[in-house]
Design an enzyme around this catalytic site. Structure first.
Site, mmCIF file in Angstrom:
data_model
loop_
_atom_site.group_PDB
_atom_site.id
_atom_site.type_symbol
_atom_site.label_atom_id
_atom_site.label_comp_id
_atom_site.label_asym_id
_atom_site.label_seq_id
_atom_site.Cartn_x
_atom_site.Cartn_y
_atom_site.Cartn_z
ATOM 1 C CG ASP A 1 -2.605 -19.939 -0.546
ATOM 2 O OD1 ASP A 1 -1.693 -19.678 0.438
ATOM 3 O OD2 ASP A 1 -2.392 -20.467 -1.610
ATOM 4 C CE LYS B 1 0.987 -17.290 -2.518
ATOM 5 N NZ LYS B 1 -0.039 -18.358 -2.441
ATOM 6 C CG ASP C 1 -7.598 -4.142 3.677
ATOM 7 O OD1 ASP C 1 -8.572 -4.206 4.441
ATOM 8 O OD2 ASP C 1 -7.368 -3.513 2.988
ATOM 9 C CE1 TYR D 1 -3.349 -2.734 0.071
ATOM 10 C CE2 TYR D 1 -3.856 -2.285 2.333
ATOM 11 C CZ TYR D 1 -4.236 -2.846 1.044
ATOM 12 O OH TYR D 1 -5.150 -3.711 1.032
ATOM 13 C CG ASP E 1 -12.353 -6.233 5.636
ATOM 14 O OD1 ASP E 1 -12.283 -5.835 6.778
ATOM 15 O OD2 ASP E 1 -12.626 -5.461 4.747
#
Length: 367
Positions: free
Chosen positions: A225, A192, A249, A141, A253
């Site tokens: 994942d 990851k 993020d 970001y 959620d």
């Protein structure tokens, strides 16, 4: 005296901020807390009034405050502001960066009164109590270079850069481990590392920090994942999860649906000194803005986190949490958590109910 800066922002932000401020005032009066309140513009409201989504005056007031409460930023009205001018880039990311708020704490706790509001089976969600620690001012970001460009063959492409330094990783892992020491002493680091060099470094640094500085903490690693799958399949396996800005993020959620609604999840974003900004994670919800339908409980619980982490008032935090449990025990529900047999209430009515429940608990403690 400690000052809370309220930044109502956009969409449902003013509605939920109003209810949160009611609760803060009730705490100040009932517990004789040495608090002052300030307010300023941010986001679309600030852009419309000043031409800047994060005005200098708001920056100065944020610096001067002991803690910052943010309602929400954004909405379709400002969708034409894109790239570096977008409200999220200017206001939300700008505020986080200015405060140095690198550690985002997102508790995911299933209230027993709301188990039926979850889309998952009772046996999956009952007893879920975890916290996601999201790195907040680094990663993709904020990474440079970023932007849009035209390639040699005339096609447009967008590009972003995922960058993490050793100090950035170290400090957020330390924050997660410090929290874990107050809980079950288990940390799951999500990355990851199998395909991204930046996150291979993340895994190496996380392993070293825990090994050298937190030998009492049990550390596990998950690829993102798999973490997403496990979060839905068996969420009770997690205690503290630490991860990158983007993964945090998304995962937080997703975790909100364990609780039944985004309207129930608070958050804190802390800097090195413990000063922070506090906000519900649900966003501006422009589709219900101004309709007195929004759930203010996530924002009120964010105030509880503020009392705990930045204002040094853990007793006040416990009072807020007990009051929220009280209104849920009484069967009061906003539309997002409504279920058969309960009483649906408005945003303002829910805020008033929390204030009333808080007053009862304060008077009981005084007697």
């Amino acid at each position: 005296m400690k000052t809370i800066l309220f930044l109502a922002g956009d969409g449902i932000g003013p509605e939920i901020t109003r209810e949160t401020r009611k609760v803060a005032q009730a705490l100040k009066d009932g517990l004789s807390l040495d608090l002052a309140f300030d307010e300023a513009l941010i986001g679309g409201a600030a852009h419309d009034a000043t031409g800047n989504a994060f005005p200098d005056e708001t920056r100065a007031r944020a610096d001067a405050a002991s803690a910052v409460f943010l309602g929400a930023v954004g909405g379709p009205k400002w969708d034409h502001l894109t790239g570096a001018a977008s409200l999220e880039r200017v206001a939300l990311l700008g505020l986080r960066k200015q405060l140095g708020a690198f550690a985002n704490l997102r508790p995911v706790k299933v209230f027993p009164q709301l188990i039926e509001a979850s889309t998952l089976k009772r046996e999956i969600v009952e007893g879920v109590d975890m916290i996601i620690v999201r790195e907040l001012i680094g990663g993709i970001y904020f990474g440079e270079p970023r932007g849009l460009r035209t390639t040699g063959d005339g096609h447009q492409e967008g590009y972003n850069t995922l960058v993490y330094s050793v100090p950035e990783i170290e400090r957020v892992v330390r924050a997660a481990c410090t929290i874990a020491r107050t809980r079950d002493k288990r940390v799951t680091s999500v990355d990851k590392a199998n395909v991204l060099e930046a996150l291979r470094l993340w895994r190496e640094v996380a392993t070293r920090v825990v090994r050298d500085e937190f030998p009492d903490i049990t550390l596990d690693h998950l690829i993102v994942d798999n973490a997403a799958m496990q979060l839905i399949r068996s969420p009770k396996q997690f205690d503290v999860m630490v991860t990158t800005n983007m993964f945090g993020d998304i995962l937080s959620d997703a975790a909100s649906m364990l609780t039944g609604s985004l309207g129930m999840l608070p958050s804190a974003a802390l800097n090195e000194t413990g000063k922070g900004m506090y906000e519900p994670i649900h966003g501006s919800a422009p589709d219900i803005a101004g309709r007195n339908l929004a759930n203010p409980l996530a924002s009120i619980l964010s105030l509880a986190m503020m009392m705990e982490h930045s204002l040094g008032e853990p007793q006040a935090a416990r009072r807020i949490e007990a009051a929220v449990h009280g209104v849920l025990d009484a069967g009061l529900r906003t539309a997002d958590i409504m279920s058969p047999g309960m009483k649906q209430v408005t945003t303002a009515e829910m805020g008033d109910a929390v204030v009333a429940a808080l007053a009862v608990r304060v008077s009981q403690a005084a007697s």
